[in-house]
Design an enzyme around this catalytic site. Structure first.
Site, PDB file in Angstrom:
ATOM      1  N   ILE A  71     -25.378  -2.845  10.292  1.00  0.00           N
ATOM      2  CA  ILE A  71     -26.495  -3.770  10.466  1.00  0.00           C
ATOM      3  C   ILE A  71     -27.741  -2.984  10.106  1.00  0.00           C
ATOM      4  O   ILE A  71     -27.944  -1.859  10.574  1.00  0.00           O
ATOM      5  CB  ILE A  71     -26.557  -4.318  11.906  1.00  0.00           C
ATOM      6  CG1 ILE A  71     -27.716  -5.304  12.075  1.00  0.00           C
ATOM      7  CG2 ILE A  71     -26.636  -3.216  12.925  1.00  0.00           C
ATOM      8  CD1 ILE A  71     -27.720  -6.009  13.425  1.00  0.00           C
ATOM      9  N   SER A  72     -28.565  -3.530   9.240  1.00  0.00           N
ATOM     10  CA  SER A  72     -29.673  -2.770   8.662  1.00  0.00           C
ATOM     11  C   SER A  72     -30.700  -2.365   9.704  1.00  0.00           C
ATOM     12  O   SER A  72     -30.874  -3.014  10.740  1.00  0.00           O
ATOM     13  CB  SER A  72     -30.357  -3.590   7.567  1.00  0.00           C
ATOM     14  OG  SER A  72     -29.509  -3.778   6.462  1.00  0.00           O
TER      15      SER A  72
END
Length: 668
Positions: A71-72
């Protein structure tokens, strides 16, 4: 009932953390669009993470999710959304749904969001999660993201959360005229440039480069081919790389008894020896580095040690170890974050040894101790003014007025950089440069009195000039500020070698990321250089670079900048890394000569592999994304020292220094 209350009290206050993240990690770093900031405030990142990682939801870092994906980082999500220039109500295509977090953020601004995910497990979970959370304007498709979702084209904006070798034509053609496509692109699957493509007509597109980034690879028909990444050319079964390492290594049992004769023979007549470290908080790295340095000073006549530390702090140590006649200072050396990096028992032991060694030598033969770094803006200003007050009060008054430009930002020079960049405050560049110019104009008169003190004043004035620039350009991105910092360290090293004469030799202590040749790592693809690369270019074979590595153990590090020191467990090295190859050799401690190594070993090591770098901050929960990079070991270093399991440095408290002389650099 009391147990329930206690557990409730232990739950993180995610709302507060989310607001702090938006203010400190996003807004403070330049994201200004209100609609983007509001969207980041509205979406609960913890809802998109596995239960075990929710406590880290509002750390500004990527985090692992299913399918070996991430997840960025929140800042990157906000940065990319802002780059789309959404006004509200648009049709947006996202490539790489992942957990669904970025799509949820987009949905707070756009009218409809269409997101494509290659991995079926992720697509299914993201669709269910988004539906359960009420994001009714987000639609999820399991498919090849490089082909887009043509059924719903044209799109006002497209954002891609994976890095490809080029911009897929299929995505460009699904943009409206005037539409924007934001995508990471690069020739290396692990490091990219974030670009924005704007469609200006049916056939014409405009490209803008935005930032250096690192994303998972974009797999698909117009991305990195999945099979090409999975299938490797079969390697001969024998000998394996770990076996080749074991055969060529020079094992030792105890650092204090490690045989150094062969290493010193390989160093030969090198003028500059750079000795690294894989972390900023490992006792064994410090102790081995110091042992090698003692041998270089005693047996090869090395003239000075130059560290990845600030000039004025190191000057206090230098005055002490060379028995120089300076009054006690009013400040403590190495007192700013990260204090444990130099205020530790390992460094103190070397400082005490160097003072005793120098006591037996003539003043002009004593080994010196200097700093190369540029963070000490205000300590350096103070040192310049103190020097000028003594030798030229009139020039001191002019310098004090010029440096006054920086006075409002003394407690936080990074804030000055942002204010100057955004036009909220005038740049101090010309004012601080004039002080250095005045010093250099009076070089002959000043140096005549005391060459050592003039060198100190000039280096502090140069540091102020470079630091002012550093804090301004740090907001342009990591490449510019990194290159300026390492160029400053190299120029300072050259100045010292010139000052001590053509026969002088230097030992440099800095992190592997500074001393290992950057041209042999992924740094080169980002346009970054470093101290080691510049030294090799300048000194050739007269430059010898030594790196360090470890598999696991414990390390002294912080979780955030300016955070407290913690003793953290080092996660065992990744299976694809150089560290794992060394661990699998079965030799717990060794020196591995790389310059002139057997061809079979060099050939096996030349395949780019992951290498770990732990700085003053260590985030084990996102280690792959935060602490590993691609490198080619035999091109990066001339020697590699391996210690399989390591322990943290030992910081000391000021009360331990009671009874030391007033000039002792680590005391007050």
């Amino acid at each position: 009932m009391s147990d329930v209350i206690d557990k409730t009290r232990q739950q993180p206050d995610f709302a507060v953390q989310r607001e702090q993240m938006v203010e400190r990690a996003i807004r403070a770093r330049g994201v200004r669009q209100k609609r983007v900031l509001d969207a980041m405030r509205a979406v609960k990142r913890e809802d998109f993470l596995p239960e075990s990682l929710r406590e880290f939801a509002y750390e500004d870092s990527p985090l692992p999710i299913e399918g070996d994906q991430t997840i960025s980082q929140p800042y990157i999500v906000a940065f990319m959304v802002e780059a789309l220039n959404l006004e509200g109500g648009e049709r947006v295509l996202e490539i790489g749904a992942g957990s669904g977090y970025a799509a949820a953020v987009l949905s707070k601004i756009a009218g409809e969001v269409y997101t494509v995910e290659r991995i079926g497990q992720l697509a299914e979970k993201a669709a269910a999660r988004l539906a359960d959370l009420g994001y009714s304007n987000v639609h999820v498709l399991h498919g090849d993201g490089t082909k887009g979702w043509p059924e719903h084209m044209p799109y006002d904006a497209i954002v891609v959360a994976a890095g490809g070798p080029k911009v897929p034509d299929a995505l460009k053609l699904q943009l409206k005229i005037g539409g924007r496509l934001v995508i990471p692109v690069g020739t290396d699957p692990t490091v990219q440039e974030l670009v924005r493509i704007t469609r200006v007509s049916e056939q014409d597109f405009m490209r803008e480069d935005l930032a250096d980034v690192r994303f998972v690879p974009l797999i698909g028909e117009e991305g990195w081919e999945a099979e090409r990444r999975r299938v490797r050319t079969p390697k001969p079964a024998e000998p394996t790389l770990p076996e080749l390492i074991a055969e060529s290594s020079e094992p030792f049992a105890v650092i204090e008894e490690a045989p150094l004769d062969r290493l010193l023979g390989r160093i030969a007549e090198a003028r500059v020896v750079l000795i690294g470290e894989a972390t900023h908080g490992t006792s064994e790295f410090y102790r081995m580095r110091e042992r090698i340095t003692r041998a270089l000073i005693e047996r090869k006549g090395f003239r000075f040690v130059a560290i990845e530390g600030d000039w004025p702090d190191a000057a206090r140590v230098d005055h002490y170890v060379r028995h120089m006649d300076y009054p006690p200072s009013e400040w403590t050396a190495f007192a700013r974050f990260p204090t444990w990096m130099w205020r530790n028992a390992e460094t103190r032991a070397f400082v005490d040894w160097l003072r005793a060694f120098n006591a037996q030598r003539k003043p002009e033969q004593r080994a010196a101790f200097h700093g190369l770094d540029l963070y000490s803006l205000y300590d350096s200003i103070r040192a310049v003014l103190k020097y000028l007050d003594e030798v030229d009060p009139k020039t001191a008054r002019a310098a004090r007025e010029r440096y006054g430009c920086l006075t409002p930002w003394q407690s936080d020079p990074a804030t000055y950089g942002h204010a100057a960049l955004t036009g909220q405050y005038r740049s101090c560049e010309s004012a601080v440069t004039e002080v250095l110019t005045d010093l250099m104009k009076r070089r002959a008169a000043y140096a005549e009195h005391d060459g050592e003190r003039f060198l100190d004043a000039v280096q502090n004035a140069k540091l102020v000039t470079e630091a002012e620039r550093y804090y301004r350009i740090m907001y342009y991105g990591s490449r510019a500020s990194w290159n300026l910092r390492d160029s400053h360290m190299f120029e300072t090293l050259k100045t010292l070698l010139d000052f001590y004469g053509p026969q002088s030799k230097a030992v440099v202590w800095a992190h592997n990321s500074h001393v290992g040749d950057a041209s042999a790592t992924e740094m080169a693809s980002r346009g970054e250089h470093n101290l080691g690369q510049l030294c090799r270019r300048a000194y050739g074979k007269d430059c010898y670079i030594i790196g360090f590595g470890t598999h696991d153990g414990k390390v002294a590090a912080a979780s955030d900048w300016d955070g407290p020191m913690e003793i953290k467990d080092i996660v065992p090295s990744l299976s694809s890394s150089y560290e794992r190859m060394c661990h699998d050799s079965g030799v717990s401690k060794f020196m591995l000569p790389l310059r002139g190594a057997p061809e079979a070993l060099k050939a096996a090591l030349r395949e780019p592999r992951l290498q770990r770098a732990i700085g003053v901050i260590y985030r084990p929960q996102s280690e792959r994304a935060s602490h590993y990079f691609q490198a080619v070991l035999p091109k990066q270093f001339d020697e590699y020292i391996w210690i399989d399991r390591t322990s943290p440095v030992q910081p000391f408290a000021t009360h331990e220094l009671e009874g030391m002389p007033d000039t002792y650099p680590f005391g007050l």
